[in-house]
Write an enzyme that holds these catalytic residues in place. Structure first.
Site, PDB file in Angstrom:
ATOM      1  N   PRO A   1     -82.431 -48.611   4.861  1.00 54.82           N
ATOM      2  CA  PRO A   1     -83.912 -48.255   5.520  1.00 54.82           C
ATOM      3  C   PRO A   1     -84.050 -49.567   5.962  1.00 54.82           C
ATOM      4  O   PRO A   1     -84.841 -50.366   6.019  1.00 54.82           O
ATOM      5  CB  PRO A   1     -84.289 -48.167   3.641  1.00 54.82           C
ATOM      6  CG  PRO A   1     -83.862 -49.061   2.834  1.00 54.82           C
ATOM      7  CD  PRO A   1     -83.079 -48.771   3.380  1.00 54.82           C
ATOM      8  N   CYS A   2     -83.239 -49.350   7.482  1.00 60.30           N
ATOM      9  CA  CYS A   2     -83.816 -50.323   8.303  1.00 60.30           C
ATOM     10  C   CYS A   2     -84.845 -50.195   8.916  1.00 60.30           C
ATOM     11  O   CYS A   2     -85.972 -50.870   9.837  1.00 60.30           O
ATOM     12  CB  CYS A   2     -82.796 -50.081   9.702  1.00 60.30           C
ATOM     13  SG  CYS A   2     -81.963 -48.805  10.147  1.00 60.30           S
ATOM     14  N   HIS A   3     -85.715 -48.919   8.494  1.00 55.51           N
ATOM     15  CA  HIS A   3     -87.273 -48.231   9.426  1.00 55.51           C
ATOM     16  C   HIS A   3     -88.318 -48.774   8.428  1.00 55.51           C
ATOM     17  O   HIS A   3     -89.281 -49.439   9.536  1.00 55.51           O
ATOM     18  CB  HIS A   3     -86.843 -46.372   9.170  1.00 55.51           C
ATOM     19  CG  HIS A   3     -86.920 -46.480   8.239  1.00 55.51           C
ATOM     20  ND1 HIS A   3     -86.002 -46.119   7.357  1.00 55.51           N
ATOM     21  CD2 HIS A   3     -88.109 -46.118   6.931  1.00 55.51           C
ATOM     22  CE1 HIS A   3     -85.966 -45.553   5.684  1.00 55.51           C
ATOM     23  NE2 HIS A   3     -87.474 -45.150   5.671  1.00 55.51           N
TER      24      HIS A   3
END
Length: 282
Positions: free
Chosen positions: A242-244
């Site tokens: 989950p780089c967001h």
């Protein structure tokens, strides 16, 4: 959800953000995205579980800065989530494995990668996987199908590519299902530093955000903030890694490989779900 509905929701949120000072009502926003007010309200509530106005709260800079204060470090965030029966930590559902040094050097020689294109609640997506795990997941804009496939060939030049929509459709259903029956496996090809960053991202609980600096501290390289940013940007598997959830310390969302609007919608969606009683997957 079909892709056109996602784009209507994305356009509505973008309009509200651009005209926030004018406080546009539902009728005005609906007219901008060419649907009736009733249809927009119903569509948005079915997708996010809340109204557009409430959704907007989650993606404002002030709210995001508050979220940063509530999760001061990754270890604490993961521990809090692990202690709550209603919270979900991604590493409970996603396992990450790096390719072997031999596979890294040879560019995936003898590896078979199956890929397909599918609609998701966040627009069209491309997914590619081996029998050992998902190697690529990314969201698409119209006309980008050949581009993402070319990128996959570049990352895995010696691998055998096979289009297999049924195989990848099964994985897409798992990813976007409210109830997973089994763990999802991710197989990544990156440097040791990149893998450390991606592993750290897996510790981020649903509905949380963290800064690049905190990621750098967590992996033991507090001065490597820019390198962390580069590793986050190089993430090959959207959503599952989950780089967001990584934002700037000012509460500004920052860049996102799959589009700034999509990052807003992913974060707002997750935060609304984290605050709900049902806690679906995302």
């Amino acid at each position: 959800m079909q892709a056109p509905q996602y784009h209507i929701i994305a356009a509505a949120i973008e309009y509200i953000l651009e005209h926030f000072l004018e406080q546009p009502n539902l009728e005005t926003v609906a007219a901008q995205v060419h649907v009736s007010p009733f249809h927009l309200q119903r569509m948005f509530t079915e997708w996010a579980g809340i109204s557009p106005k409430r959704f907007l709260q989650y993606i404002t800079a002030d709210y995001l800065k508050q979220k940063l204060q509530h999760t001061p470090n990754l270890q604490e965030a993961a521990s809090i989530a692990g202690l709550s029966a209603q919270s979900r930590v991604y590493d409970l559902f996603v396992t990450l494995e790096a390719v072997t040094p031999q596979q890294f050097r040879t560019g995936g020689e003898s590896v078979i990668i199956r890929y397909g294109y599918h609609n998701t609640p966040f627009g069209p997506a491309f997914l590619a996987a081996t029998v050992k795990g998902i190697v690529s997941l990314g969201f698409l804009e119209p006309g980008q199908e050949a581009q993402v496939l070319a990128k996959l060939h570049k990352d895995w030049p010696q691998a055998q590519m096979v289009v297999d929509d049924p195989f990848t459709a099964h994985l897409v259903r798992q990813i976007f299902s409210a109830q997973r029956g089994e763990k999802l496996h991710v197989l990544v090809k990156g440097t040791n530093f990149q893998v450390k960053v991606w592993e750290a991202l897996l510790r981020l609980p649903l509905g949380s955000v963290v800064t690049y600096a905190k990621i750098a501290e967590y992996i033991g390289h507090p001065k490597a903030v820019r390198a962390v940013g580069a590793a986050v940007g190089a993430n090959p598997v959207a959503l599952l890694i989950p780089c967001h959830r990584v934002i700037r310390k000012e509460g500004v969302l920052g860049e996102y490989h799959w589009g700034a609007t999509r990052k807003k919608l992913l974060l707002g969606y997750e935060m609304s779900r984290a605050d709900s009683e049902e806690h679906p997957l995302l």
